[in-house]
Design a protein around this motif. Structure first.
Motif, mmCIF file in Angstrom:
data_model
loop_
_atom_site.group_PDB
_atom_site.id
_atom_site.type_symbol
_atom_site.label_atom_id
_atom_site.label_comp_id
_atom_site.label_asym_id
_atom_site.label_seq_id
_atom_site.Cartn_x
_atom_site.Cartn_y
_atom_site.Cartn_z
ATOM 1 N N HIS A 60 40.622 29.396 -25.293
ATOM 2 C CA HIS A 60 41.086 28.145 -26.340
ATOM 3 C C HIS A 60 41.344 26.560 -25.298
ATOM 4 N N ARG A 61 42.053 26.704 -23.948
ATOM 5 C CA ARG A 61 42.191 25.617 -23.913
ATOM 6 C C ARG A 61 40.836 24.994 -22.522
ATOM 7 N N LEU A 62 40.254 25.671 -22.357
ATOM 8 C CA LEU A 62 38.192 25.369 -21.805
ATOM 9 C C LEU A 62 37.435 24.657 -22.796
ATOM 10 N N LEU A 63 37.995 24.930 -24.456
ATOM 11 C CA LEU A 63 36.931 25.304 -25.855
ATOM 12 C C LEU A 63 37.313 23.392 -26.348
ATOM 13 N N GLN A 64 38.393 23.730 -25.631
ATOM 14 C CA GLN A 64 39.287 22.337 -26.862
ATOM 15 C C GLN A 64 38.414 21.645 -25.627
ATOM 16 N N GLU A 65 38.997 20.833 -23.991
ATOM 17 C CA GLU A 65 38.395 20.469 -23.316
ATOM 18 C C GLU A 65 36.707 19.630 -23.835
ATOM 19 N N ASN A 66 36.818 20.936 -23.717
ATOM 20 C CA ASN A 66 35.109 20.924 -23.956
ATOM 21 C C ASN A 66 34.225 20.166 -24.824
ATOM 22 N N ALA A 67 35.313 20.712 -25.741
ATOM 23 C CA ALA A 67 34.879 19.714 -27.121
ATOM 24 C C ALA A 67 34.800 18.664 -27.490
ATOM 25 N N ARG A 68 36.601 17.938 -26.617
ATOM 26 C CA ARG A 68 37.069 16.392 -26.538
ATOM 27 C C ARG A 68 35.942 15.802 -25.440
ATOM 28 N N LEU A 69 35.044 16.666 -24.407
ATOM 29 C CA LEU A 69 34.029 15.894 -23.730
ATOM 30 C C LEU A 69 33.115 15.736 -24.291
ATOM 31 N N VAL A 70 32.385 16.671 -24.961
ATOM 32 C CA VAL A 70 31.712 16.123 -25.347
ATOM 33 C C VAL A 70 31.530 15.359 -26.846
ATOM 34 N N ALA A 71 32.862 15.046 -27.336
ATOM 35 C CA ALA A 71 33.216 13.961 -28.304
ATOM 36 C C ALA A 71 33.214 12.688 -27.532
ATOM 37 N N ASP A 72 33.665 12.535 -26.172
ATOM 38 C CA ASP A 72 33.380 11.361 -25.719
ATOM 39 C C ASP A 72 32.121 11.279 -25.154
ATOM 40 N N LEU A 73 31.450 11.881 -24.482
ATOM 41 C CA LEU A 73 30.530 11.758 -24.351
ATOM 42 C C LEU A 73 29.002 11.228 -25.575
ATOM 43 N N GLN A 74 29.556 11.894 -26.970
ATOM 44 C CA GLN A 74 28.218 11.695 -27.552
ATOM 45 C C GLN A 74 28.905 9.886 -28.349
ATOM 46 N N ALA A 75 30.520 10.084 -27.981
ATOM 47 C CA ALA A 75 30.818 8.397 -28.288
ATOM 48 C C ALA A 75 30.273 7.376 -27.431
ATOM 49 N N LYS A 76 29.756 7.432 -26.005
ATOM 50 C CA LYS A 76 28.830 7.027 -24.987
ATOM 51 C C LYS A 76 27.766 6.608 -24.866
ATOM 52 N N VAL A 77 27.132 8.378 -25.940
ATOM 53 C CA VAL A 77 25.818 8.107 -26.349
ATOM 54 C C VAL A 77 25.646 6.913 -27.334
ATOM 55 N N ALA A 78 25.876 7.320 -27.887
ATOM 56 C CA ALA A 78 26.261 5.966 -28.839
ATOM 57 C C ALA A 78 26.464 4.446 -28.778
ATOM 58 N N GLU A 79 27.676 4.456 -27.989
ATOM 59 C CA GLU A 79 27.722 2.799 -27.238
ATOM 60 C C GLU A 79 26.308 2.526 -26.204
ATOM 61 N N LEU A 80 25.354 3.607 -25.736
ATOM 62 C CA LEU A 80 24.860 2.955 -25.395
ATOM 63 C C LEU A 80 23.822 3.096 -25.816
ATOM 64 N N SER A 81 23.426 3.957 -27.164
ATOM 65 C CA SER A 81 22.370 3.518 -27.248
ATOM 66 C C SER A 81 22.739 1.981 -29.060
#
Length: 196
Positions: A60-81
């Motif tokens: 559960h902790r790893l899934l939450q961390e993964n979800a947070r990292l994915v959200a951060d990555l998506q935010a960075k991708v949107a910012e880079l776009s």
């Protein structure tokens, strides 16, 4: 199994440990397919339950961390776009401005060249070493020379006594010298010199 399906739909990150007294290979497979993280059959030892819950909590902790990292990555991708789109717009605008300025410089250069070529006075330009870099038509006529023959040549070698033309005073001064031309004749030449 129905409760497991509902829980998996509503809470996809929540790991579920199934416990049953009616275990079979088929029910185990169905539970795992429905989203169960682990499956314990009764009777089991307390340590088995503790390990299963600990593994589920870590997952559960790893899934939450993964979800947070994915959200951060998506935010960075949107910012880079966004930055990429802005840089493309900036590059297009800059290219347009450079094109406009280049064309303006070309027009100005053509104008200056036209003025120099057609002015009534002779104009001769040298570099700091005294080599001829440019002469206009009137200058060619006055000095009875051809541009192609004198370009790149030292002025004093072409016209003995022309060294004084290379001495540029701080204040512009009108001068006159008798200049020896290539054909041997001497002509009075009035001139003023200045640094470009």
């Amino acid at each position: 199994l129905e409760a497991l399906r509902v829980a998996s739909e509503r809470f996809p990150l929540m790991p579920v440990v199934m416990i049953t007294a009616y275990a079979s290979q088929q029910s185990t497979i169905q539970a795992l397919k429905a989203g169960a993280y682990d499956y314990l059959s009764k009777p089991f030892h307390q340590e088995d339950l503790i390990r299963a819950v600990a593994r589920a909590a870590e997952r559960h902790r790893l899934l939450q961390e993964n979800a947070r990292l994915v959200a951060d990555l998506q935010a960075k991708v949107a910012e880079l776009s966004t930055l990429y789109r802005l840089s493309e717009n900036f590059a297009r605008e800059l290219e347009l401005r450079v094109k406009e300025r280049t064309e303006a410089l070309r027009r100005n250069q053509r104008l200056v060249e036209s003025i120099i070529t057609n002015m009534a006075s002779g104009l001769l330009v040298t570099d700091t070493a005294g080599h001829v870099t440019m002469i206009n038509r009137q200058g060619e006529q006055m000095l009875r020379c051809d541009r192609q023959q004198i370009l790149g040549q030292p002025l004093p070698d072409l016209f003995p006594g022309a060294e004084v033309m290379l001495e540029v005073p701080l204040e512009p001064v009108q001068q006159e010298i008798p200049l020896a031309l290539p054909d041997g004749t001497r002509v009075p030449l009035g001139f003023s010199s200045s640094f470009l």
